[in-house]
Design an enzyme around this catalytic site. Structure first.
Site, PDB file in Angstrom:
ATOM      1  N   GLN A  96       0.817  -1.229  -0.004  1.00  0.00           N
ATOM      2  CA  GLN A  96      -0.096  -0.070  -0.067  1.00  0.00           C
ATOM      3  C   GLN A  96       1.067   1.193  -0.102  1.00  0.00           C
ATOM      4  O   GLN A  96       0.895   1.718  -1.166  1.00  0.00           O
ATOM      5  CB  GLN A  96      -0.881  -0.047   1.125  1.00  0.00           C
ATOM      6  CG  GLN A  96      -2.059   1.153   1.275  1.00  0.00           C
ATOM      7  CD  GLN A  96      -3.088   0.741   2.049  1.00  0.00           C
ATOM      8  OE1 GLN A  96      -3.375  -0.203   2.757  1.00  0.00           O
ATOM      9  NE2 GLN A  96      -4.051   1.960   2.187  1.00  0.00           N
ATOM     10  N   ASP A  97       1.359   1.693   1.318  1.00  0.00           N
ATOM     11  CA  ASP A  97       2.485   2.798   1.074  1.00  0.00           C
ATOM     12  C   ASP A  97       3.569   2.468   2.147  1.00  0.00           C
ATOM     13  O   ASP A  97       3.327   1.408   2.921  1.00  0.00           O
ATOM     14  CB  ASP A  97       1.814   4.145   1.625  1.00  0.00           C
ATOM     15  CG  ASP A  97       1.127   4.260   2.977  1.00  0.00           C
ATOM     16  OD1 ASP A  97       0.958   5.171   3.658  1.00  0.00           O
ATOM     17  OD2 ASP A  97       1.182   3.212   3.730  1.00  0.00           O
ATOM     18  N   PRO A  98       4.589   3.188   2.115  1.00  0.00           N
ATOM     19  CA  PRO A  98       5.756   2.965   2.761  1.00  0.00           C
ATOM     20  C   PRO A  98       5.592   2.944   3.971  1.00  0.00           C
ATOM     21  O   PRO A  98       4.689   3.547   4.706  1.00  0.00           O
ATOM     22  CB  PRO A  98       6.705   3.763   2.367  1.00  0.00           C
ATOM     23  CG  PRO A  98       6.291   4.505   0.873  1.00  0.00           C
ATOM     24  CD  PRO A  98       4.587   4.514   1.226  1.00  0.00           C
TER      25      PRO A  98
END
Length: 266
Positions: A96-98
């Protein structure tokens, strides 16, 4: 074919500096410069995606946040694309996101995020989701992973693209760069990657990743399961059998398999 050190990327970053630190010229590396340093195959694939989106606005946002002194992770935004040539990608694991947190290596605080989904730099404590990924691999193969590192560059060198749908984040602020333009770019990248070259395996864990299935044409192996987070892993990720299933399918396609027990780079 795998990539190891990429000279174009190496000239942009100093490995002795923490993520978000000034470069030798006194500033951060602009996002557009990071795109320009990509290998030619990824630039050709990703270029049309940037043309279809508001890339200048995204660059202005990310660069502006860094210029304002905010710690933005990771420094090497396109690190995953430097490690695996387009034609070598056989498996895509979608995140998804870091990671927005930090870890400690040799007494120094460093970002968890280093440009590959689910991966952390060597020496950083293995995050809970990745521990569950390792647990599943060990269960499928009946063997313990030999190394305790959470650095997955060894998979990348074997043809596993570890791609987040959002490629930057502010420290301590989960999803802070969501809906800023990254999603349209990575959606386009997935669509293009699914339509060039050979058939591939896509591992979609959790509802966010599974929403991308509509982007993928027939002919690929798409494996879905709950996210490996401790909150959901016991609802079907553990026991999913994805890693053996991926290798069985790759072998049937005449493609090289992945040594999942070797996540670290040589």
């Amino acid at each position: 074919m795998t990539r190891r050190a990429d000279p174009a990327q190496a000239t942009l970053f100093d490995d002795d500096e923490p993520a978000g630190a000034p470069t030798a010229t006194g500033g951060f590396v602009p996002l557009a410069d990071q795109f320009d340093a990509l290998p030619a195959d990824w630039k050709a694939l990703l270029g049309p995606c940037l043309a279809r989106t508001d890339w200048p606005a995204l660059c202005a946002f990310v660069d502006g946040e860094r210029a304002a002194g905010k710690p933005i992770f990771p420094t090497e935004v396109f690190h995953a694309l430097h490690l695996t040539p387009v034609d070598a990608v056989r498996v895509i694991i979608l995140g998804q996101d870091p990671y927005h947190g930090t870890g400690t290596v040799d007494g120094r605080e460093v970002p968890q995020a280093h440009g590959l989904a689910f991966s952390v730099p060597a020496g950083v404590r293995v995050p809970p989701s990745l521990r569950n990924i390792y647990k599943e691999i060990e269960a499928e193969y009946g063997r313990k992973l030999s190394a305790g590192s959470g650095n997955l560059e060894g998979w990348a060198q074997q043809g596993v693209l570890l791609l987040n749908t959002v490629l930057t984040v502010e420290q301590g602020q989960a999803a802070s760069h969501a809906r800023r333009g990254w999603e349209r770019i990575t959606d386009c990248l997935l669509e293009h990657l699914a339509r060039v070259g050979h058939a591939r395996v896509f591992m979609l864990w959790g509802s966010h990743a599974q929403a991308k299935r509509a982007l993928l044409p027939e002919g690929h192996l798409v494996l879905e399961a709950p996210h490996p987070s401790p909150l959901s892993a016991h609802r079907g990720f553990l026991g999913c059998g994805h890693f053996r299933a991926a290798n069985d399918w790759l072998a049937a396609q005449g493609q090289s398999t992945i040594d999942w027990l070797r996540p670290q780079a040589d």
